[in-house]
Design a protein around this motif. Structure first.
Motif, PDB file in Angstrom:
ATOM      1  N   GLY A  76     -32.702   4.046-108.745  1.00 45.94           N
ATOM      2  CA  GLY A  76     -33.595   4.946-108.009  1.00 45.94           C
ATOM      3  C   GLY A  76     -34.511   5.651-108.991  1.00 45.94           C
ATOM      4  O   GLY A  76     -34.406   5.458-110.204  1.00 45.94           O
ATOM      5  N   CYS A  77     -35.397   6.484-108.463  1.00 43.51           N
ATOM      6  CA  CYS A  77     -36.318   7.228-109.319  1.00 43.51           C
ATOM      7  C   CYS A  77     -35.591   8.315-110.108  1.00 43.51           C
ATOM      8  O   CYS A  77     -36.017   8.715-111.181  1.00 43.51           O
ATOM      9  CB  CYS A  77     -37.423   7.854-108.488  1.00 43.51           C
ATOM     10  SG  CYS A  77     -38.521   6.639-107.752  1.00 43.51           S
ATOM     11  N   SER A  78     -34.522   8.827-109.524  1.00 49.23           N
ATOM     12  CA  SER A  78     -33.621   9.743-110.234  1.00 49.23           C
ATOM     13  C   SER A  78     -34.360  10.939-110.830  1.00 49.23           C
ATOM     14  O   SER A  78     -35.226  11.528-110.186  1.00 49.23           O
ATOM     15  CB  SER A  78     -32.854   8.958-111.296  1.00 49.23           C
ATOM     16  OG  SER A  78     -31.896   9.768-111.942  1.00 49.23           O
ATOM     17  N   ALA A  79     -34.033  11.276-112.058  1.00 50.35           N
ATOM     18  CA  ALA A  79     -34.552  12.505-112.686  1.00 50.35           C
ATOM     19  C   ALA A  79     -36.005  12.382-113.131  1.00 50.35           C
ATOM     20  O   ALA A  79     -36.516  13.241-113.833  1.00 50.35           O
ATOM     21  CB  ALA A  79     -33.679  12.893-113.869  1.00 50.35           C
ATOM     22  N   CYS A  80     -36.694  11.333-112.704  1.00 53.45           N
ATOM     23  CA  CYS A  80     -38.113  11.235-113.039  1.00 53.45           C
ATOM     24  C   CYS A  80     -38.916  12.300-112.325  1.00 53.45           C
ATOM     25  O   CYS A  80     -39.933  12.757-112.819  1.00 53.45           O
ATOM     26  CB  CYS A  80     -38.652   9.853-112.690  1.00 53.45           C
ATOM     27  SG  CYS A  80     -40.415   9.704-112.944  1.00 53.45           S
ATOM     28  N   LEU A  81     -38.467  12.724-111.138  1.00 50.70           N
ATOM     29  CA  LEU A  81     -39.365  13.599-110.367  1.00 50.70           C
ATOM     30  C   LEU A  81     -38.783  14.814-109.665  1.00 50.70           C
ATOM     31  O   LEU A  81     -39.495  15.474-108.910  1.00 50.70           O
ATOM     32  CB  LEU A  81     -40.188  12.773-109.359  1.00 50.70           C
ATOM     33  CG  LEU A  81     -39.680  12.586-107.914  1.00 50.70           C
ATOM     34  CD1 LEU A  81     -40.813  12.175-107.022  1.00 50.70           C
ATOM     35  CD2 LEU A  81     -38.551  11.620-107.868  1.00 50.70           C
ATOM     36  N   SER A  83     -48.908   6.552-107.598  1.00 48.09           N
ATOM     37  CA  SER A  83     -49.895   6.361-108.658  1.00 48.09           C
ATOM     38  C   SER A  83     -49.475   5.339-109.721  1.00 48.09           C
ATOM     39  O   SER A  83     -50.312   4.776-110.403  1.00 48.09           O
ATOM     40  CB  SER A  83     -50.211   7.697-109.318  1.00 48.09           C
ATOM     41  OG  SER A  83     -49.035   8.272-109.806  1.00 48.09           O
ATOM     42  N   HIS A  84     -48.171   5.096-109.855  1.00 42.29           N
ATOM     43  CA  HIS A  84     -47.731   4.143-110.883  1.00 42.29           C
ATOM     44  C   HIS A  84     -47.802   2.686-110.453  1.00 42.29           C
ATOM     45  O   HIS A  84     -47.273   1.800-111.128  1.00 42.29           O
ATOM     46  CB  HIS A  84     -46.357   4.530-111.412  1.00 42.29           C
ATOM     47  CG  HIS A  84     -46.434   5.811-112.177  1.00 42.29           C
ATOM     48  ND1 HIS A  84     -46.057   7.011-111.629  1.00 42.29           N
ATOM     49  CD2 HIS A  84     -46.936   6.095-113.401  1.00 42.29           C
ATOM     50  CE1 HIS A  84     -46.302   7.981-112.494  1.00 42.29           C
ATOM     51  NE2 HIS A  84     -46.834   7.459-113.578  1.00 42.29           N
ATOM     52  N   THR A  85     -48.500   2.458-109.363  1.00 44.91           N
ATOM     53  CA  THR A  85     -48.778   1.091-108.922  1.00 44.91           C
ATOM     54  C   THR A  85     -49.526   0.333-110.014  1.00 44.91           C
ATOM     55  O   THR A  85     -49.497  -0.899-110.061  1.00 44.91           O
ATOM     56  CB  THR A  85     -49.605   1.146-107.615  1.00 44.91           C
ATOM     57  OG1 THR A  85     -48.929   2.019-106.717  1.00 44.91           O
ATOM     58  CG2 THR A  85     -49.750  -0.218-106.982  1.00 44.91           C
ATOM     59  N   SER A 108     -36.606   5.329-114.799  1.00 45.09           N
ATOM     60  CA  SER A 108     -37.945   5.377-114.193  1.00 45.09           C
ATOM     61  C   SER A 108     -38.669   4.032-114.234  1.00 45.09           C
ATOM     62  O   SER A 108     -38.273   3.115-114.958  1.00 45.09           O
ATOM     63  CB  SER A 108     -38.844   6.429-114.853  1.00 45.09           C
ATOM     64  OG  SER A 108     -39.546   5.878-115.944  1.00 45.09           O
ATOM     65  N   CYS A 109     -39.768   3.974-113.490  1.00 48.16           N
ATOM     66  CA  CYS A 109     -40.538   2.735-113.415  1.00 48.16           C
ATOM     67  C   CYS A 109     -41.234   2.416-114.733  1.00 48.16           C
ATOM     68  O   CYS A 109     -41.788   1.332-114.894  1.00 48.16           O
ATOM     69  CB  CYS A 109     -41.538   2.800-112.274  1.00 48.16           C
ATOM     70  SG  CYS A 109     -42.695   4.171-112.403  1.00 48.16           S
ATOM     71  N   THR A 110     -41.209   3.352-115.677  1.00 44.58           N
ATOM     72  CA  THR A 110     -41.804   3.073-116.989  1.00 44.58           C
ATOM     73  C   THR A 110     -40.821   2.302-117.879  1.00 44.58           C
ATOM     74  O   THR A 110     -41.204   1.361-118.569  1.00 44.58           O
ATOM     75  CB  THR A 110     -42.196   4.389-117.704  1.00 44.58           C
ATOM     76  OG1 THR A 110     -42.831   5.235-116.772  1.00 44.58           O
ATOM     77  CG2 THR A 110     -43.109   4.139-118.882  1.00 44.58           C
TER      78      THR A 110
END
Ligand code: SF4
Lengths: 460, 197
Positions: free
Chosen positions: A400-405, A129-131, A340-342
């Motif tokens: 990596g995405c790590s603790a985001c998810l 969804s964060h595309t 995170s990607c943010t």
């Protein structure tokens, strides 16, 4: 009547309009990762189909990867299978993979822009969804489900209905210590977690224009958190300067042609939107969330609202261990996640480093800094940011995405608070029972140093 | 994947009157490691159904034997958050064929339609009416007729909207892919004309 940026890009990608209000839209760029692609590849195998245009798809492994010892095999079996499956599928279907161990690996929404694979005017999709992040480049970028991943694999198109358009304009000068993350948290708090549903958002106004590409990506990234299909910003010199010279950016004569075209990628002055909002930048304070959806955000020095709590909101406060009317300033926290990607781009890390330089994290807080990509990691090292983080007692991990998810090994223990630069504060998002407080990199850095929620404006 | 045709449902329903139910609640991320679409139903609403020690949380509606059926009725903004189609697979796998809410998140709605799970949007008053009916009598039957686009409880009836193309797909068990594959020539022609940089 003039056209919106959205209409310009959408219309340029219609292969065919069909009865029932659907358009077949051509997709220029397809990003994939290990979690939402295996079933789509299986779908192709079942039908004995190839990937129709393999060079338009780019893969990376990010959600499931550990952020320690990435050179070793992944310990957790199911995660390892999924990452191996991606490698196998990419090989069999001829898709380029920036997998674990690749020098350009990273979170899908971080690597696309930094490699110049995300460019203005493109239609971009990913089973994630964060595309919407890529909209910062004047793209039409949005998340899709796995069935649609399969559709893009097989046909390089999607069957879509045209969303409505919304413009959110922010004008004025931001207060000291307030940045892109605060802008978007403020917008979501105002519009609620469902306020953008059914719409594609354009961010406009001089405050948005003044943001760097990294800042614009942070804003567009969280469009989905108000339910919007995606969000984007019109192309300007900042966009073009960022793309220039990137590995996959057009070169020579093509570059000039591209720039001429890209310069048309903004909404016409007389374009009409289905909905408009305008905000004043000066009213935006450092923002934090207090609940379990991103719409539950407040100015850091405001108390938690108390008006008419419904059952869902009460459940949310109970989960967080907060009370209505309570101020979060001075609230003790146990973890800080910067990633995170943010907010895991080089600019975010620089901002944090500048604040923590010469300071020490609070004893009771564990702090993880997770660069968004190998490229960000290398830059941080080269600029000496790692030494600053280490000296402050903060742990630097691999990308990596790590603790985001709460999917890979990096999780926040149940009941503990984490000030996080990521994008979702859902129940259990960072691990079962974990309590997430979303904030900007600067607010997270202050929480790391003081071990509690602080107003960054009084610290810089 | 073969999509099951749907047209008529006549079943009791499970009420879940929470708002903003995100896909992380429908299926938590740690269960997304599977490589197939099957088996997600066991972990549907996992952290609301079971506590950290895997003990059943008695007061959660899926653990309440009073309520069962092929329709889930939920509060507004259902399916927000992550695009994971696993959420639709989990609801399907558990046995739901339709979800009723006053508002659906876009990606979830698309995913549901692509998997033969029918999202039915009603207004807030009607949603409250349905909740009340189920609360009064957990054996209340809801009927959905896709062809006619109606939702009814006894004499009470409402029509609902659905994209005509998607309706045709659901009634016949077609997927977008069948259609898109038939457009190959058009797509190739588009590619020759397209200006991209
Ligand atoms: S960093 Fe978080 S939000 Fe971004 S792609 Fe990874 S899991 Fe999704």
């Amino acid at each position: 009547m003039g056209k919106t940026l959205f209409d310009k890009i959408w219309d340029a990608h219609i292969v065919e309009s069909i009865d029932g209000g659907q358009d077949i839209i051509y997709i220029d760029r397809h990003y994939i990762h290990e979690v939402t692609s295996p079933q789509a590849f299986d779908g192709l195998k079942e039908r004995n189909l190839p990937v129709f245009r393999p060079n338009k798809t780019i893969a990376t492994a990010d959600h499931n990867v550990p952020t320690l010892n990435q050179h070793l095999p992944i310990k957790e079996e199911l995660s390892r299978f999924q990452v191996e499956k991606l490698t196998e599928n990419c090989k069999n279907f001829g898709v380029e993979l920036y997998g674990l161990g690749h020098k350009l690996q990273g979170i899908v929404h971080v690597i696309g822009p930094e490699l110049g694979m995300t460019r203005p005017g493109m239609t971009i999709v990913c089973g994630d969804s964060h595309t919407s992040t890529h909209g910062a480049f004047g793209c039409l970028a949005f998340g899709i489900g796995t069935s649609q991943v399969e559709h893009v694999f097989a046909s390089q198109t999607l069957m879509l209905s045209r969303p409505k358009t919304m413009r959110i304009t922010v004008n004025g000068k931001l207060q000291k210590g307030v940045g892109a993350k605060d802008i978007i948290l403020y917008i979501i708090a105002n519009l609620t977690a469902a306020g953008g549903t059914g719409y594609f958002v354009e961010y406009a106004g001089d405050t948005i224009r003044s943001l760097s590409m990294e800042g614009r990506m942070t804003v567009c990234n969280m469009s989905i958190e108000m339910g919007a299909r995606g969000g984007h910003v019109g192309v300007d010199q900042t966009t073009i300067d960022y793309v220039e010279g990137k590995e996959h950016a057009p070169k020579g004569e093509n570059w000039n042609k591209a720039v001429t075209y890209w310069n048309t990628l903004h909404s016409d002055i007389d374009a009409k939107f289905d909905k408009e909002y305008t905000f004043d930048a000066e009213d935006i304070s450092p923002m934090i969330t207090y609940g379990t959806n991103p719409g539950m955000g407040i100015k850091i020095d405001n108390p938690i609202p108390s008006e008419l709590l419904n059952a869902s909101e009460q459940k949310s406060l109970d989960y967080m261990g907060f009370d209505a009317n309570e101020s979060l300033l001075g609230k003790k926290i146990q973890h800080v996640f910067i990633g995170s990607c943010t907010n895991a781009r080089i600019e975010d890390l620089r901002e944090v480093a500048a604040f923590v330089k010469g300071k020490q994290k609070a004893d009771h807080v564990s702090v993880m800094v997770v660069p968004g990509s190998k490229m960000v990691e290398a830059k941080a090292k080269a600029e000496g940011l790692n030494e600053i983080f280490e000296a402050a007692g903060m742990e630097i991990r691999e990308p990596g995405c790590s603790a985001c998810l709460g999917m890979n090994e990096d999780k926040i223990p149940s009941g503990e608070y984490c000030v996080s630069t990521s994008n979702r504060n859902f129940e259990g998002r960072q691990g079962q029972g974990a309590r997430t407080i979303l904030a900007s990199p600067l607010t997270a850095a202050a929480a790391a140093i003081y071990g509690e929620i602080r107003d960054i404006r009084s610290l810089i | 994947m073969k999509i099951e045709k749907i047209n008529i449902l006549n079943t009791t329903a499970v009420p879940l009157p929470m708002e903003d139910i995100d896909t992380d609640q429908i299926i938590p991320a740690r269960f997304l490691k599977a490589l197939t679409k099957e088996g997600f139903g066991d972990n549907l609403f996992r952290d609301w159904r079971y506590d950290r020690n895997d003990q059943t949380i008695e007061n959660f509606v899926l653990n309440n034997s009073k309520y069962a059926g092929q329709i889930l009725v939920a509060g507004k903004n259902f399916g927000c958050g992550s695009s994971r189609e696993h959420a639709a697979w989990a609801l399907n796998d558990y046995g739901f064929k339709a979800v009723i809410s006053s508002f659906f998140a876009d990606i979830f709605k698309g995913n549901a339609l692509n998997n033969g799970l029918l999202p039915i949007q009603v207004n807030t008053d009607d949603l409250n009416f349905i909740f009340t009916k189920i609360e009064e009598n957990n054996n209340t039957k809801l009927s959905i007729n896709l062809e006619d686009q109606t939702l009814s409880i006894g004499e009470w009836q409402r029509s609902f909207d659905i994209n005509p193309y998607k309706k045709m797909c659901l009634l016949n068990g077609y997927s977008d892919l069948d259609f898109l594959l038939s457009k190959r020539e058009k797509i190739e022609e588009f590619e020759t004309k397209q200006l991209i940089y």
